[in-house]
Write a protein that holds these residues in place. Structure first.
Motif, PDB file in Angstrom:
ATOM      1  N   TYR A 188       0.846  -1.202   0.000  1.00 17.00           N
ATOM      2  CA  TYR A 188       0.000   0.000   0.000  1.00 17.00           C
ATOM      3  C   TYR A 188       0.869   1.233   0.000  1.00 17.00           C
ATOM      4  O   TYR A 188       2.068   1.164   0.300  1.00 17.00           O
ATOM      5  N   ASN A 189       0.261   2.340  -0.305  1.00 11.25           N
ATOM      6  CA  ASN A 189       0.887   3.639  -0.116  1.00 11.25           C
ATOM      7  C   ASN A 189      -0.143   4.580   0.483  1.00 11.25           C
ATOM      8  O   ASN A 189      -1.336   4.464   0.183  1.00 11.25           O
ATOM      9  N   VAL A 190       0.315   5.487   1.325  1.00 11.40           N
ATOM     10  CA  VAL A 190      -0.574   6.474   1.933  1.00 11.40           C
ATOM     11  C   VAL A 190      -0.221   7.833   1.364  1.00 11.40           C
ATOM     12  O   VAL A 190       0.956   8.213   1.350  1.00 11.40           O
ATOM     13  N   VAL A 191      -1.202   8.565   0.853  1.00 10.75           N
ATOM     14  CA  VAL A 191      -0.959   9.916   0.355  1.00 10.75           C
ATOM     15  C   VAL A 191      -2.054  10.816   0.925  1.00 10.75           C
ATOM     16  O   VAL A 191      -3.235  10.619   0.651  1.00 10.75           O
ATOM     17  N   GLY A 192      -1.671  11.744   1.767  1.00  6.77           N
ATOM     18  CA  GLY A 192      -2.655  12.525   2.520  1.00  6.77           C
ATOM     19  C   GLY A 192      -3.429  11.560   3.405  1.00  6.77           C
ATOM     20  O   GLY A 192      -2.833  10.777   4.137  1.00  6.77           O
ATOM     21  N   ASN A 193      -4.767  11.612   3.336  1.00  6.48           N
ATOM     22  CA  ASN A 193      -5.564  10.658   4.123  1.00  6.48           C
ATOM     23  C   ASN A 193      -6.101   9.515   3.259  1.00  6.48           C
ATOM     24  O   ASN A 193      -6.997   8.781   3.668  1.00  6.48           O
ATOM     25  N   LEU A 194      -5.529   9.370   2.040  1.00 10.30           N
ATOM     26  CA  LEU A 194      -5.931   8.277   1.148  1.00 10.30           C
ATOM     27  C   LEU A 194      -4.970   7.103   1.282  1.00 10.30           C
ATOM     28  O   LEU A 194      -3.760   7.293   1.315  1.00 10.30           O
ATOM     29  N   VAL A 195      -5.511   5.894   1.341  1.00  9.78           N
ATOM     30  CA  VAL A 195      -4.680   4.688   1.282  1.00  9.78           C
ATOM     31  C   VAL A 195      -4.970   3.987  -0.032  1.00  9.78           C
ATOM     32  O   VAL A 195      -6.129   3.682  -0.336  1.00  9.78           O
ATOM     33  N   VAL A 196      -3.933   3.750  -0.823  1.00  9.33           N
ATOM     34  CA  VAL A 196      -4.070   3.033  -2.088  1.00  9.33           C
ATOM     35  C   VAL A 196      -3.448   1.651  -1.891  1.00  9.33           C
ATOM     36  O   VAL A 196      -2.254   1.547  -1.598  1.00  9.33           O
ATOM     37  N   VAL A 197      -4.272   0.602  -1.980  1.00  4.83           N
ATOM     38  CA  VAL A 197      -3.785  -0.753  -1.706  1.00  4.83           C
ATOM     39  C   VAL A 197      -3.615  -1.522  -3.018  1.00  4.83           C
ATOM     40  O   VAL A 197      -4.469  -1.467  -3.910  1.00  4.83           O
TER      41      VAL A 197
END
Lengths: 236, 236, 236
Positions: free
Chosen positions: B29-38
């Motif tokens: 995963y990556n976290v960007v701001g308050n978004l998590v992209v899995v």
């Protein structure tokens, strides 16, 4: 004076292509907040698709990996334009999505996609460690063997964080395409000392007036829009 | 002391796997701001793909639905790592993307994907109601029958909400769903004037400990960073 | 009193459908920050899929383009609900993802997807110029020929920026890009003490109307919430 990432590209013997021209009503990328969303890229080299057909049928796994590498370089070209020419502004490769044209009995999609993933980390180091989705597809636009799309995070421009009068203009400049900068530079060079003084004065006045500041903002946006219209992406 | 979502998982008799180890240059995963992209998850159980082949050929619709459930649990394992171990920080399941390996004559992709969607809402309730895209594919990495990717929204860390001045609380409010806001409003309406005064006083005290709250926040972020280094994703 | 985009739709003779009802535990869209993520839409017209089968087999390229147009209209219907009924709040079509059901020998996916892209720019102008990913798939839910998903950026609500007390301004600030923030900071730094006093006074007056502004904001949210409850998406 090349940036760190430009130096890394040179060290790897890699040259970025010009971001490809869109053949339709879409663009190579869009920026929303600090996110860059880049259109799906096919393995286009000098306007020709370098690797076509299905993996395991007309293309080997090695050829498909090479195709994935080319797709990533094309993503980078778009990303560089999105970052105002400065790849050092990339804070994180958030996600890569890989589509591999292959017959139903092929299962080595991940291995093919590693062509893009490995190059990504080779170039960006830890910032290049991305979330990823890889799937098979029956076929791709133009009979390409691989298509890769990407989402990236940009760091805020250095000037913007520090604030002040210059920050705003630095930020606006960072949002310009290299072509736009060259254009503006040429326009500035053509100004007489009097015109320059006038512009400085105008800027000072605008600072005191909210309405003017808004007009500038609108103008900056309009300019950006025009730049966007000019850049070109492959048909995918 | 398990959170609400952990308790729900226990009630449903579900155990999250360890987030799978990446076999390549990508992460879970990556976290960007308050978004998590899995990353796209395949139905991996103890390192083996539990359901393989195409729906309607080597796997029944029921087996494929079960595969979609497993994919979602694997997504959750990544998400939990992204949230620093606290699934109660998940504010919203923003989007699920489902890829179903099936022959061209199969059209029941949505039914298969419901295996993931139903479990998602069973666990997260209204927060689990997600946007969704489901498509067929000829084949998936490792011959998996289903692959599911996800995008999630995290609420700001508790320290950020409790700690600060108005900014902190405004941010926390902005992160709430309409349902959560209604809930909080109802709770506020039920307070006596004395309770309100008490809360205001508590807030005043919290402001004095702003520095402490910030340190906590930084510590939480550091832990999250370490989690990122350790987490592992399946080859997809 | 129709907005600019509504007027454009009318001029093009287009009517938006009701956002389709979800047949499962997912929703037509989710909003996170100022991003709208819309579920994959199939060419549903009055509850029936208008174009089915594979391009080049049971559907011509022209029929598939028409299908892509319908998908885009269905996206718009969801987007309108997400924007509280006001399509003029759409700041940018960030990305469209197109899935084209076709046999392995078909390569004209981009041409099909132009059905959606061209309509998008026809309606939104420069704001409609989007990043795009188009791929082939063996089959889609319900035997649809095309499925299109979308990501959109909303402008902050007018009321939030102009209206209120601290809440409204904090929200408006949060919605700004780093460049915009730097610009505003610069504009503020350039104000004389008198101008600052003036601005504070203006804000004080606005606060007197705070109750009204808040009521408006709440009403907008309620509509949005209700829209979410009511809206329905095709099974995809």
């Amino acid at each position: 004076m090349p940036g760190t990432i430009d130096a890394k590209l040179a060290e790897l013997g890699l040259t970025l292509p010009e971001p490809a021209a869109p053949l339709a009503n879409y663009v190579g990328y869009n920026v929303v907040g600090n996110l860059v969303v880049v259109s799906g890229q096919i393995p286009l080299v000098d306007g020709q698709i370098a690797v076509t057909g299905k993996v395991g049928v007309t293309a080997t796994v090695e050829q498909a990996q090479q195709a994935a590498r080319i797709c990533f370089l094309n993503l980078l070209a778009q990303l560089k334009a999105a970052a105002g020419g400065d790849l050092d502004r990339v804070a994180r490769v958030v996600r890569l999505g890989g589509f591999i044209a292959a017959p139903p009995e092929f299962h080595g999609h991940a291995q093919v996609m590693n062509g893009a993933s490995d190059l990504c980390v080779e170039i960006f180091g830890d910032k290049g460690r991305h979330a990823r989705t890889t799937v098979g597809v029956p076929s791709l636009p133009g009979n390409a063997t691989v298509e890769v799309e990407g989402m990236f995070e940009l760091a805020p421009v250095a000037g913007a964080a520090g604030g002040g009068g210059r920050g705003g203009r630095a930020a606006a400049r960072a949002a310009l395409s290299p072509e736009q900068r060259a254009e503006r530079k040429a326009a500035r060079a053509a100004l007489s000392p009097e015109q320059r003084a006038e512009r400085r004065a105008a800027r000072g006045a605008a600072k005191g007036q909210k309405g003017e500041a808004r007009k500038e903002k609108r103008a900056a946006r309009a300019t950006q829009g025009k730049g966007k219209g000019r850049r070109k992406a492959p048909e995918a």
